[in-house]
Design an enzyme around this catalytic site. Sequence first.
Site, PDB file in Angstrom:
ATOM      1  N   TYR A 150       0.078  -1.021  -0.332  1.00  0.00           N
ATOM      2  CA  TYR A 150      -0.071   0.239  -0.118  1.00  0.00           C
ATOM      3  C   TYR A 150       0.916   1.508  -0.069  1.00  0.00           C
ATOM      4  CZ  TYR A 150      -3.221   3.470   1.657  1.00  0.00           C
ATOM      5  OH  TYR A 150      -4.349   4.249   1.272  1.00  0.00           O
ATOM      6  N   ASP A 245       9.488   3.023   0.493  1.00  0.00           N
ATOM      7  CA  ASP A 245       7.770   3.626   0.628  1.00  0.00           C
ATOM      8  C   ASP A 245       8.056   3.025   2.445  1.00  0.00           C
ATOM      9  OD1 ASP A 245       6.021   4.542   2.389  1.00  0.00           O
ATOM     10  OD2 ASP A 245       4.475   3.586   0.628  1.00  0.00           O
ATOM     11  N   LYS A 273       3.792   9.008   9.492  1.00  0.00           N
ATOM     12  CA  LYS A 273       3.466   8.301  10.918  1.00  0.00           C
ATOM     13  C   LYS A 273       4.519   8.945  11.345  1.00  0.00           C
ATOM     14  CE  LYS A 273       0.071   4.853   8.930  1.00  0.00           C
ATOM     15  NZ  LYS A 273       0.269   4.091   7.450  1.00  0.00           N
TER      16      LYS A 273
HETATM   17  C1  LIG Z   1       0.261   4.713   6.136  1.00  0.00           C
HETATM   18  C2  LIG Z   1       0.585   4.176   4.438  1.00  0.00           C
HETATM   19  C3  LIG Z   1       0.304   5.113   3.171  1.00  0.00           C
HETATM   20  C4  LIG Z   1      -0.307   6.283   3.856  1.00  0.00           C
HETATM   21  O1  LIG Z   1      -0.419   7.405   4.852  1.00  0.00           O
HETATM   22  P1  LIG Z   1      -1.608   7.755   5.359  1.00  0.00           P
HETATM   23  O2  LIG Z   1      -0.566   9.170   6.223  1.00  0.00           O
HETATM   24  O3  LIG Z   1      -2.882   6.861   5.540  1.00  0.00           O
HETATM   25  O4  LIG Z   1      -1.546   8.870   4.245  1.00  0.00           O
HETATM   26  C5  LIG Z   1       1.588   4.818   2.496  1.00  0.00           C
HETATM   27  N1  LIG Z   1       2.156   3.742   2.428  1.00  0.00           N
HETATM   28  C6  LIG Z   1       2.681   3.155   3.377  1.00  0.00           C
HETATM   29  C7  LIG Z   1       3.700   1.941   3.990  1.00  0.00           C
HETATM   30  C8  LIG Z   1       1.156   3.214   4.514  1.00  0.00           C
HETATM   31  O5  LIG Z   1       2.145   2.695   5.937  1.00  0.00           O
END
Ligand SMILES: *Cc1c(COP(=O)(O)O)cnc(C)c1O
Length: 433
Positions: A150, A245, A273
């Site tokens: 994701y 990511d 995060k």
């Molecule tokens: C949570 C997450 C996102 C998206 O971040 P948001 O702040 O929810 O938009 C993208 N990449 C990874 C790996 C994530 O865990």
Amino acid sequence: MVNATPFITTKSEEIFTAAQHLMPGGVSSPVRAFKSVGGQPIVFDRVEGAQIWDVDGNQYIDYVGTWGPAICGHAHPDVINALKQALDKGTSFGAPCAQENVLAEMVIDAVPSIEMVRFVNSGTEACMSVLRLMRAFTGREKIIKFEGCYHGHADMFLVKAGSGVATLGLPDSPGVPSNTTKATLTAPYNDLEAVKALFVENPDSIAGVILEPVVGNAGFILPDAGFLEGLRELTKEYGALLVFDEVMTGFRVSYGGAQARFGVTPDLTTLGKVIGGGLPVGAYGGREDIMAMVAPAGPMYQAGTLSGNPLAMTAGIKTLEILQKPGSYEYLDKITKRLVSGLLTAAEEAGHEVCGGSISAMFGIFFAPGPVRNYEDAKLADTNKFARFHRGMLERGIYLAPSQYEAGFPSLAHTEAQIDQTIAVAKEVFATL
Ligand SMILES: *Cc1c(COP(=O)(O)O)cnc(C)c1O
């Protein structure tokens, strides 16, 4: 057990029922609605340390940590106090503030690939922007992502992989134009040969490869030995960029993220995060020559009204300061390992087929035979059993992510006693499944 029986959630139910007429599905983000585990979500009232209180007064030990940011524990007093001071000076400037330099320096010092950084407001924004940058820098359009990873909800990432052979992407959601995802190629995680095949087919048109260096959004999946190194070599060979990511893994699987832990340095990295300490923050950064493309230094446009605001920067700075204290990651590693081995043993003793693992303060357990190396493996998990496990834990005061396909996150605030209590409760629940 934390809560009295029977488990009463009358107020949560009232609020959630009303919310369903006000917001789609009653929530501001889908997983919160508990669709994949059934039953009603609880409505939170207050969080502190490792704990949550709901509006009915039930208390829980939390393993979601607002999906990762609460790595020091909820409402850490140092973070709250720093925020109170920052708040007195205003909430947003829309102009440079000194705290941006402080957090930028901390990020650059910590994350091996990052020589320059741009702050944004979410992980989604970070990933969307890094994609534009990959394309701007290489002059190529195609990207490779992995099935089950994701990267936020931008159109270009909402792609389900074709089964078997890696194929051209088809949109995963109505509203995503097929033209947008045509350039998104997908491969199964941990499958270097599939990635190689995509490069051989498209030698001059792939801008780069983006991945979660440890997967947390298809359940918890570790990279095989050599996978990250192999991607590094392949991207170099084909003049493409490698992007980690690390929105979830950054400052979590080690202070320098997965890239520091595994010793593989990508060209670009996305964060979110943890670096927001509970406020909305994302960031992308990397090699200086690539970041020089970003406006106003360069021609690639990207902007944000609230980006780099002093409150978010302050929460991030304090959170990283707490994490820098000696022993933080050793402690996170220790309690998380204790939790996972306790849970796996308890499940096996109760006769359940489980597999799972952890790395620092990130863990996952599948009701599946394992090993789980990719999304196809993860899909073999017994989600029905997970739903019953989740409900049993919730009723007994343990808050787990409401999906089999999410990682779990202990924090510095979790005590060994709370870990052991969690295992004891799980034993009770495993016996009922
Ligand atoms: C949570 C997450 C996102 C998206 O971040 P948001 O702040 O929810 O938009 C993208 N990449 C990874 C790996 C994530 O865990």
